[in-house]
Design a protein around this motif. Structure first.
Motif, PDB file in Angstrom:
ATOM      1  N   LEU A 331      44.823  58.898  55.002  1.00  0.00           N
ATOM      2  CA  LEU A 331      43.697  59.794  55.223  1.00  0.00           C
ATOM      3  C   LEU A 331      42.364  59.063  55.091  1.00  0.00           C
ATOM      4  O   LEU A 331      41.456  59.261  55.899  1.00  0.00           O
ATOM      5  CB  LEU A 331      43.755  60.973  54.240  1.00  0.00           C
ATOM      6  N   LEU A 332      42.221  58.209  54.074  1.00  0.00           N
ATOM      7  CA  LEU A 332      40.951  57.522  53.810  1.00  0.00           C
ATOM      8  C   LEU A 332      41.077  56.012  53.979  1.00  0.00           C
ATOM      9  O   LEU A 332      40.303  55.252  53.385  1.00  0.00           O
ATOM     10  CB  LEU A 332      40.473  57.845  52.385  1.00  0.00           C
ATOM     11  N   CYS A 333      42.041  55.561  54.768  1.00  0.00           N
ATOM     12  CA  CYS A 333      42.279  54.118  54.882  1.00  0.00           C
ATOM     13  C   CYS A 333      41.072  53.388  55.474  1.00  0.00           C
ATOM     14  O   CYS A 333      40.837  52.216  55.154  1.00  0.00           O
ATOM     15  CB  CYS A 333      43.535  53.842  55.702  1.00  0.00           C
ATOM     16  N   ASP A 334      40.281  54.061  56.309  1.00  0.00           N
ATOM     17  CA  ASP A 334      39.109  53.401  56.889  1.00  0.00           C
ATOM     18  C   ASP A 334      38.024  53.151  55.845  1.00  0.00           C
ATOM     19  O   ASP A 334      37.127  52.348  56.049  1.00  0.00           O
ATOM     20  CB  ASP A 334      38.547  54.232  58.040  1.00  0.00           C
ATOM     21  N   GLU A 335      38.128  53.823  54.695  1.00  0.00           N
ATOM     22  CA  GLU A 335      37.185  53.623  53.594  1.00  0.00           C
ATOM     23  C   GLU A 335      37.777  52.747  52.491  1.00  0.00           C
ATOM     24  O   GLU A 335      37.118  52.494  51.478  1.00  0.00           O
ATOM     25  CB  GLU A 335      36.771  54.965  52.985  1.00  0.00           C
ATOM     26  N   GLY A 336      39.038  52.304  52.674  1.00  0.00           N
ATOM     27  CA  GLY A 336      39.690  51.497  51.653  1.00  0.00           C
ATOM     28  C   GLY A 336      40.008  52.270  50.396  1.00  0.00           C
ATOM     29  O   GLY A 336      40.026  51.715  49.306  1.00  0.00           O
ATOM     30  N   ARG A 337      40.319  53.580  50.552  1.00  0.00           N
ATOM     31  CA  ARG A 337      40.604  54.414  49.394  1.00  0.00           C
ATOM     32  C   ARG A 337      41.927  55.153  49.560  1.00  0.00           C
ATOM     33  O   ARG A 337      42.407  55.373  50.676  1.00  0.00           O
ATOM     34  CB  ARG A 337      39.486  55.436  49.172  1.00  0.00           C
ATOM     35  N   VAL A 338      42.493  55.532  48.428  1.00  0.00           N
ATOM     36  CA  VAL A 338      43.713  56.329  48.379  1.00  0.00           C
ATOM     37  C   VAL A 338      43.403  57.601  47.604  1.00  0.00           C
ATOM     38  O   VAL A 338      42.816  57.546  46.514  1.00  0.00           O
ATOM     39  CB  VAL A 338      44.860  55.566  47.682  1.00  0.00           C
ATOM     40  N   CYS A 339      43.770  58.752  48.151  1.00  0.00           N
ATOM     41  CA  CYS A 339      43.483  60.011  47.450  1.00  0.00           C
ATOM     42  C   CYS A 339      44.600  60.342  46.478  1.00  0.00           C
ATOM     43  O   CYS A 339      45.695  59.792  46.536  1.00  0.00           O
ATOM     44  CB  CYS A 339      43.243  61.148  48.442  1.00  0.00           C
ATOM     45  N   GLY A 340      44.329  61.263  45.583  1.00  0.00           N
ATOM     46  CA  GLY A 340      45.238  61.582  44.495  1.00  0.00           C
ATOM     47  C   GLY A 340      46.420  62.434  44.926  1.00  0.00           C
ATOM     48  O   GLY A 340      46.540  62.870  46.072  1.00  0.00           O
ATOM     49  N   ARG A 341      47.289  62.664  43.967  1.00  0.00           N
ATOM     50  CA  ARG A 341      48.497  63.466  44.183  1.00  0.00           C
ATOM     51  C   ARG A 341      48.407  64.784  43.418  1.00  0.00           C
ATOM     52  O   ARG A 341      48.511  65.849  44.003  1.00  0.00           O
ATOM     53  CB  ARG A 341      49.719  62.677  43.725  1.00  0.00           C
ATOM     54  N   LEU A 342      48.158  64.704  42.112  1.00  0.00           N
ATOM     55  CA  LEU A 342      48.017  65.924  41.329  1.00  0.00           C
ATOM     56  C   LEU A 342      46.792  66.719  41.768  1.00  0.00           C
ATOM     57  O   LEU A 342      46.805  67.950  41.742  1.00  0.00           O
ATOM     58  CB  LEU A 342      47.923  65.602  39.837  1.00  0.00           C
ATOM     59  N   ASP A 343      45.765  66.022  42.162  1.00  0.00           N
ATOM     60  CA  ASP A 343      44.562  66.650  42.709  1.00  0.00           C
ATOM     61  C   ASP A 343      44.048  65.711  43.793  1.00  0.00           C
ATOM     62  O   ASP A 343      43.542  64.621  43.491  1.00  0.00           O
ATOM     63  CB  ASP A 343      43.514  66.860  41.620  1.00  0.00           C
ATOM     64  N   MET A 344      44.165  66.117  45.041  1.00  0.00           N
ATOM     65  CA  MET A 344      43.886  65.206  46.139  1.00  0.00           C
ATOM     66  C   MET A 344      42.414  64.847  46.258  1.00  0.00           C
ATOM     67  O   MET A 344      42.056  63.907  46.973  1.00  0.00           O
ATOM     68  CB  MET A 344      44.401  65.791  47.458  1.00  0.00           C
ATOM     69  N   ARG A 345      41.541  65.526  45.546  1.00  0.00           N
ATOM     70  CA  ARG A 345      40.113  65.222  45.604  1.00  0.00           C
ATOM     71  C   ARG A 345      39.774  63.937  44.861  1.00  0.00           C
ATOM     72  O   ARG A 345      38.733  63.322  45.114  1.00  0.00           O
ATOM     73  CB  ARG A 345      39.310  66.386  45.015  1.00  0.00           C
ATOM     74  N   PHE A 346      40.600  63.535  43.893  1.00  0.00           N
ATOM     75  CA  PHE A 346      40.363  62.302  43.146  1.00  0.00           C
ATOM     76  C   PHE A 346      40.783  61.108  44.003  1.00  0.00           C
ATOM     77  O   PHE A 346      41.790  61.178  44.723  1.00  0.00           O
ATOM     78  CB  PHE A 346      41.159  62.294  41.845  1.00  0.00           C
ATOM     79  N   CYS A 347      40.031  60.018  43.901  1.00  0.00           N
ATOM     80  CA  CYS A 347      40.312  58.834  44.719  1.00  0.00           C
ATOM     81  C   CYS A 347      40.270  57.566  43.875  1.00  0.00           C
ATOM     82  O   CYS A 347      39.653  57.528  42.805  1.00  0.00           O
ATOM     83  CB  CYS A 347      39.284  58.690  45.844  1.00  0.00           C
ATOM     84  N   SER A 348      40.911  56.538  44.403  1.00  0.00           N
ATOM     85  CA  SER A 348      40.817  55.203  43.819  1.00  0.00           C
ATOM     86  C   SER A 348      40.831  54.183  44.951  1.00  0.00           C
ATOM     87  O   SER A 348      41.159  54.504  46.097  1.00  0.00           O
ATOM     88  CB  SER A 348      41.986  54.945  42.864  1.00  0.00           C
ATOM     89  N   ASP A 349      40.461  52.944  44.631  1.00  0.00           N
ATOM     90  CA  ASP A 349      40.546  51.877  45.620  1.00  0.00           C
ATOM     91  C   ASP A 349      42.000  51.692  46.048  1.00  0.00           C
ATOM     92  O   ASP A 349      42.931  51.879  45.250  1.00  0.00           O
ATOM     93  CB  ASP A 349      40.032  50.559  45.035  1.00  0.00           C
ATOM     94  N   GLU A 350      42.197  51.313  47.300  1.00  0.00           N
ATOM     95  CA  GLU A 350      43.554  51.083  47.768  1.00  0.00           C
ATOM     96  C   GLU A 350      44.170  49.892  47.040  1.00  0.00           C
ATOM     97  O   GLU A 350      43.457  48.995  46.575  1.00  0.00           O
ATOM     98  CB  GLU A 350      43.556  50.842  49.277  1.00  0.00           C
ATOM     99  N   PRO A 351      45.497  49.873  46.897  1.00  0.00           N
ATOM    100  CA  PRO A 351      46.136  48.779  46.166  1.00  0.00           C
ATOM    101  C   PRO A 351      46.091  47.475  46.946  1.00  0.00           C
ATOM    102  O   PRO A 351      45.735  47.433  48.125  1.00  0.00           O
ATOM    103  CB  PRO A 351      47.580  49.273  45.996  1.00  0.00           C
ATOM    104  N   SER A 352      46.473  46.411  46.269  1.00  0.00           N
ATOM    105  CA  SER A 352      46.571  45.099  46.904  1.00  0.00           C
ATOM    106  C   SER A 352      47.616  45.126  48.011  1.00  0.00           C
ATOM    107  O   SER A 352      48.600  45.880  47.931  1.00  0.00           O
ATOM    108  CB  SER A 352      46.959  44.054  45.845  1.00  0.00           C
ATOM    109  N   PRO A 353      47.470  44.317  49.049  1.00  0.00           N
ATOM    110  CA  PRO A 353      48.471  44.269  50.127  1.00  0.00           C
ATOM    111  C   PRO A 353      49.876  43.970  49.637  1.00  0.00           C
ATOM    112  O   PRO A 353      50.861  44.361  50.271  1.00  0.00           O
ATOM    113  CB  PRO A 353      47.954  43.154  51.037  1.00  0.00           C
ATOM    114  N   MET A 354      50.007  43.276  48.502  1.00  0.00           N
ATOM    115  CA  MET A 354      51.340  42.945  48.009  1.00  0.00           C
ATOM    116  C   MET A 354      52.023  44.156  47.362  1.00  0.00           C
ATOM    117  O   MET A 354      53.229  44.157  47.162  1.00  0.00           O
ATOM    118  CB  MET A 354      51.265  41.797  46.999  1.00  0.00           C
TER     119      MET A 354
END
Length: 506
Positions: A331-354
């Motif tokens: 959903l937010l890959c163009d921003e380099g972010r991953v949204c949450g699961r328990l609450d999808m409004r929370f975000c974090s930086d995407e993980p390392s490629p590995m």
């Protein structure tokens, strides 16, 4: 985490004994290793009203019918008292817990409905300096509260000589809670009090079995609150279309929140449109499988894309079925972010490629990282500094690895004549209500909860065909929040008002 296992694949029963809790080696006939109870008289205020209460940290006995000790269940209770320190037996008493399986009750206590609460900051991660204050929206205003940690979590222990598989199961868990609740009622002389159950996530699965089981043991339940409910475990299994149908409205809510869909539409109206689309368009399409035809599949994919913000071509290639982990990443890959699961409004930086493991990413959740540690710290400080409770250094707030991984899912919904590994306990809920038509039920859900999706629980209860009279005993509450509704302070305030009305209702 608050509810790590929900939506995970059920595990088969394991004969291997789970690793021991720090003081799990409690002999079956003594309480050695379990700290002594500790209490303090405290006061709560919201600036206008004051409630004096006694808080007690203690263990409750879980004994079988022969009196053999099966475990010690940790409880943290808050009981309102008068000027002479006496409790009012006419007040309701609410037994509250989180889920997992494998989660202790700290989140719903210090995050939500207890008299003390850690202040949150929207969808931002809390700092170590987050304040704990009197909770203006505590359920203590309407009921005395007893927060219970399931055996194997928190400071609760399985007794020596007892097979953990007995407690770490659908039926064994409900049985343990029933026995602990009766132990608390007996020790505190509260059999005449209105009794409520308040469960979150797997705690609602537990509620379904427990509300029936307590009735069978002549414990009259007045009301049950189901927060972020999940009843049909079939919807968690790989390839189940009920899973994709339930996820779709939640995906749509997240897409709108991040500006990828639904521009200019009221969020509740948008969610209702998505619920209708899931039932009227997506469900028939999924049901037909490859009989749908490529042209119709592309048409449904185009409509689905307008709701969930992912490309129509991608949705068509996935045959309209997108799992949660993939959606969170895309959903937010163009921003380099991953949204949450328990609450999808929370975000974090995407993980390392590995870090490509989908199982690992499924357990990484910014919605949980933002608040969980702050709640546990507040709980530990309260027990130690204000109650003088000398608990072990390790508190298993989340013990999914040793509890959830060995969970025995076999359960027979009464009247079906067969134990199954992915039960639908909505049947237990319906049976309990038919047996006790004076009982009332509140079901609370959030638009952004991708762990226990709102569409599924609506579907589950509708398929029980309750009479109109029983349907009137059910209160449906849906908010603009995630799985842990209380993280969102506007939602907590609204829930406070609505639950107050629920408790007042005859």
């Amino acid at each position: 985490m608050a509810d790590e296992s929900t939506k995970a694949t059920p595990q088969e029963a394991s004969s291997a004994e789970a690793p021991r809790h720090p003081y799990a080696s409690v002999p079956a006939n003594v309480a050695r290793g379990v700290p002594n109870p500790a209490s303090a008289r405290l006061s709560w205020t919201d600036g206008e009203r004051t409630i004096d209460y006694v808080s007690t940290a203690a263990h409750l006995d879980v004994r079988d019918d022969s009196g053999r000790l099966e475990g010690k269940m940790f409880s943290l209770s808050y009981v309102a008292v008068d000027g002479e320190g006496q409790a009012d037996a006419a007040r309701p008493v609410t037994f509250a817990y989180n889920g997992g399986p494998g989660s202790a009750s700290v989140p719903i206590n210090f995050g939500g409905i207890g008299p003390r609460r850690v202040e949150t900051d929207g969808t931002s991660h809390l700092a170590a300096s987050a304040r704990t204050t009197d909770n203006p929206h505590t359920l203590l205003k309407d009921s005395d509260l007893v927060f219970l940690d399931a055996l194997g979590t928190g400071w609760s222990v399985v007794a020596d000589g007892c097979d953990p598989a007995t407690a770490f199961s659908v039926d064994g868990d409900a049985d343990a809670f029933a026995r602990a609740i009766m132990d608390w009622l007996e020790k505190n002389h509260r059999w005449s009090s209105p009794i409520y159950l308040f469960g979150e996530s797997y705690g609602t699965f537990r509620n379904a079995v427990l509300m029936r089981l307590l009735g069978e043991r002549s414990v009259k339940v007045t009301g049950v609150v189901m927060l972020s409910a999940i009843w049909d475990w079939v919807q968690t299994l790989p390839g189940e279309d009920l899973y994709y149908l339930g996820m779709m409205p939640t995906y749509a809510a997240a897409a709108q929140f991040f500006g990828r869909a639904g521009a200019g539409v009221d969020p509740d109206e948008w969610f209702d449109r998505a619920m209708d689309f899931a039932e009227d368009v997506l469900a028939p399409a999924l049901l037909r499988g490859d009989r749908l035809g490529a042209e119709r599949e592309r048409d449904v994919a185009r409509q689905l894309s307008e709701f969930v913000g992912l490309p129509a071509g991608f949705l068509a290639r996935r045959h309209l079925r997108v799992g949660l982990t993939e959606f969170r990443r895309r959903l937010l890959c163009d921003e380099g972010r991953v949204c949450g699961r328990l609450d999808m409004r929370f975000c974090s930086d995407e993980p390392s490629p590995m870090q490509e493991s989908l199982d690992w990413l499924g357990g990484e959740d910014a919605a949980d990282d933002a608040v969980e540690a702050s709640w546990t710290n507040a709980f530990r400080a309260f027990c130690s500094d204000e109650l003088g409770y000398e608990g072990p250094s390790v508190y298993l707030g989340q013990n999914w690895e040793h509890v959830g991984h060995t969970w025995v899912w076999q359960h027979e919904v009464p009247g079906t004549g067969e134990k199954v590994g992915a039960p639908n306990v909505a049947g237990d809920v319906a049976l309990a209500m038919r047996r006790n038509p004076t009982m009332k039920l509140a079901i609370i859900g959030g638009r952004y909860d991708a762990a226990t999706t709102f569409w599924n629980v609506r579907h589950d209860l509708s398929c029980q065909f309750l009479s109109p009279a029983l349907q009137e005993r059910v209160t449906w509450l849906r908010y603009g929040c995630g799985h842990m509704a209380y993280v969102d302070e506007p939602t907590l305030a609204a829930m406070d008002r609505d639950i107050h009305g629920f408790y007042e209702r005859a």
